[in-house]
Design a protein around this motif. Sequence first.
Motif, mmCIF file in Angstrom:
data_model
loop_
_atom_site.group_PDB
_atom_site.id
_atom_site.type_symbol
_atom_site.label_atom_id
_atom_site.label_comp_id
_atom_site.label_asym_id
_atom_site.label_seq_id
_atom_site.Cartn_x
_atom_site.Cartn_y
_atom_site.Cartn_z
ATOM 1 N N ARG A 66 0.788 -1.010 -0.091
ATOM 2 C CA ARG A 66 0.275 0.498 0.040
ATOM 3 C C ARG A 66 0.917 1.220 -0.107
ATOM 4 O O ARG A 66 0.676 1.893 -0.550
ATOM 5 C CB ARG A 66 -1.263 0.056 1.255
ATOM 6 N N THR A 67 1.733 0.981 0.675
ATOM 7 C CA THR A 67 3.016 2.459 0.731
ATOM 8 C C THR A 67 2.888 2.587 -0.663
ATOM 9 O O THR A 67 3.348 3.609 -0.912
ATOM 10 C CB THR A 67 3.570 1.924 2.040
ATOM 11 N N ARG A 68 3.759 0.941 -0.925
ATOM 12 C CA ARG A 68 5.126 0.866 -2.672
ATOM 13 C C ARG A 68 3.512 2.362 -3.663
ATOM 14 O O ARG A 68 3.996 2.780 -4.159
ATOM 15 C CB ARG A 68 5.015 0.172 -2.081
ATOM 16 N N PHE A 69 2.168 1.330 -3.262
ATOM 17 C CA PHE A 69 1.448 2.091 -4.570
ATOM 18 C C PHE A 69 1.440 3.398 -4.522
ATOM 19 O O PHE A 69 1.075 4.369 -5.207
ATOM 20 C CB PHE A 69 -0.057 1.823 -4.109
ATOM 21 N N ARG A 70 0.647 4.120 -2.957
ATOM 22 C CA ARG A 70 1.098 5.888 -2.551
ATOM 23 C C ARG A 70 2.358 6.616 -2.963
ATOM 24 O O ARG A 70 2.141 7.090 -3.381
ATOM 25 C CB ARG A 70 0.609 6.261 -1.075
ATOM 26 N N ILE A 71 3.650 6.126 -3.030
ATOM 27 C CA ILE A 71 5.036 6.339 -3.287
ATOM 28 C C ILE A 71 4.645 6.179 -4.724
ATOM 29 O O ILE A 71 4.671 7.451 -5.468
ATOM 30 C CB ILE A 71 5.681 6.333 -2.759
ATOM 31 N N GLU A 72 3.991 5.271 -5.496
ATOM 32 C CA GLU A 72 4.118 5.129 -6.725
ATOM 33 C C GLU A 72 3.358 6.233 -7.348
ATOM 34 O O GLU A 72 3.524 7.221 -9.023
ATOM 35 C CB GLU A 72 3.605 3.448 -7.575
ATOM 36 N N ALA A 73 2.122 6.522 -6.912
ATOM 37 C CA ALA A 73 1.592 7.679 -7.168
ATOM 38 C C ALA A 73 1.589 8.884 -7.388
ATOM 39 O O ALA A 73 2.037 9.280 -8.508
ATOM 40 C CB ALA A 73 -0.266 7.440 -6.776
ATOM 41 N N THR A 74 2.631 9.425 -6.473
ATOM 42 C CA THR A 74 2.880 10.908 -6.032
ATOM 43 C C THR A 74 3.708 11.238 -6.749
ATOM 44 O O THR A 74 4.378 11.525 -7.603
ATOM 45 C CB THR A 74 3.279 10.649 -4.538
ATOM 46 N N GLY A 130 4.253 9.296 -10.302
ATOM 47 C CA GLY A 130 4.324 9.737 -11.702
ATOM 48 C C GLY A 130 3.290 10.998 -11.790
ATOM 49 O O GLY A 130 3.522 11.486 -12.346
ATOM 50 N N GLY A 131 2.288 11.750 -10.393
ATOM 51 C CA GLY A 131 2.583 12.880 -10.889
ATOM 52 C C GLY A 131 3.815 13.834 -10.487
ATOM 53 O O GLY A 131 3.594 14.821 -11.124
ATOM 54 N N LEU A 132 3.982 13.538 -9.825
ATOM 55 C CA LEU A 132 5.479 14.467 -9.970
ATOM 56 C C LEU A 132 6.578 14.523 -10.910
ATOM 57 O O LEU A 132 7.209 15.129 -11.463
ATOM 58 C CB LEU A 132 6.843 14.322 -9.114
ATOM 59 N N PHE A 133 6.487 13.285 -11.786
ATOM 60 C CA PHE A 133 7.687 13.042 -12.776
ATOM 61 C C PHE A 133 6.310 14.217 -14.177
ATOM 62 O O PHE A 133 7.006 14.526 -14.888
ATOM 63 C CB PHE A 133 6.896 11.591 -13.306
ATOM 64 N N VAL A 134 5.172 13.875 -14.066
ATOM 65 C CA VAL A 134 4.324 14.858 -15.262
ATOM 66 C C VAL A 134 4.854 15.909 -14.723
ATOM 67 O O VAL A 134 4.938 16.920 -15.695
ATOM 68 C CB VAL A 134 3.276 14.545 -15.009
ATOM 69 N N VAL A 135 4.665 16.695 -13.509
ATOM 70 C CA VAL A 135 5.608 17.939 -13.376
ATOM 71 C C VAL A 135 6.214 18.294 -14.019
ATOM 72 O O VAL A 135 6.333 19.594 -14.038
ATOM 73 C CB VAL A 135 4.780 18.378 -11.969
ATOM 74 N N ILE A 136 7.146 17.540 -13.456
ATOM 75 C CA ILE A 136 8.760 18.310 -13.554
ATOM 76 C C ILE A 136 8.989 18.066 -14.766
ATOM 77 O O ILE A 136 9.622 17.883 -15.954
ATOM 78 C CB ILE A 136 9.379 16.955 -12.639
ATOM 79 N N SER A 137 8.817 16.656 -15.942
ATOM 80 C CA SER A 137 8.854 16.658 -17.176
ATOM 81 C C SER A 137 8.414 18.501 -18.176
ATOM 82 O O SER A 137 8.491 18.506 -18.744
ATOM 83 C CB SER A 137 8.406 15.051 -17.771
#
Length: 305
Positions: free
Chosen positions: A47-55, A57-64
């Motif tokens: 579960r923790t891994r899923f939340r980190i992955e979602a965060t 992914g969003g961070l990747f979109v912003v940075i990219s």
Amino acid sequence: MAPFDDLPSPSLPELTARRIAGVYFAFGVLWILFSDAIVYLFVSDPRTRFRIEATKGGLFVVISALLVYGLTARAHERQRETTQRLRQQTRELSILHRIVRHNLRNIATVIGGRVETARDADEVEPHLEVLERKADRLATLAEKANLLRGVSAQSADHRVEQDLSRAITDICAQYRSDYPDATIAFDGPENLRTLVPARLGFAITELLENAVVHGGPGATVTIELTADSEAIRVVVADDGPGLPDSERTAVKGDVEDVLAHSEGVGLWLVRLIVEKAGGRLSVSESSLSGTAVTLSVPRIDDDRS
């Protein structure tokens, strides 16, 4: 000219669409590989891994998005600068074409007239002397036109590291040899090693030659070099009769004035070199009761020295 060797200036690579895509692709691959490896190495709870992955992914979109914006903005800025530079070059070369065409037409008219007159003349020697002077004028015009084309294509920030005092000393020595009846004095620091605009040597040489030639036999010319943290100034003064209108127009007039009085090709070229370096050219009366032309350019020292 030996004291002012023309060295290449560094330039940044162009940001083409392929390079932008390549940077974005490399960033994406590295982000996925390294971020996933870190998450799986330090986080075991799904579960923790899923939340980190979602965060992540969003961070990747912003940075990219910021990365793509930065790259495209830089590419557009480079394109804008290139377009502006090409427009300026086109304007300068158009002026060059009109000046050269005007001078060539005048020279051709004189040559044609002298040839026709010489056909019926008993003494052709005076006409040959005029033809020889006009031939020299053509060679000089071709040389300056070629130099002007190079200056026009040159970037505004192109500079070379030189000892300016030594370079001017060498120029003065050459002209003392070419004009032994002239008095040429140089006043400046023993050495001034700094970054100077490329082809500044031609500008100083042209000012010195104008002063010596227009000063006539026995002319007295002084070159004064001063510098502070803000600017480098070169003053070429003479005791001659004053700058001809065509030459003064090349220094102080606008473009149309230069085209109307285009004998001052050399001084107009000096003006272009100086203005392209962010400097200015001015004319005043000298302390020798002649003309003083002041060349001033911003000083930029090499931070590595």
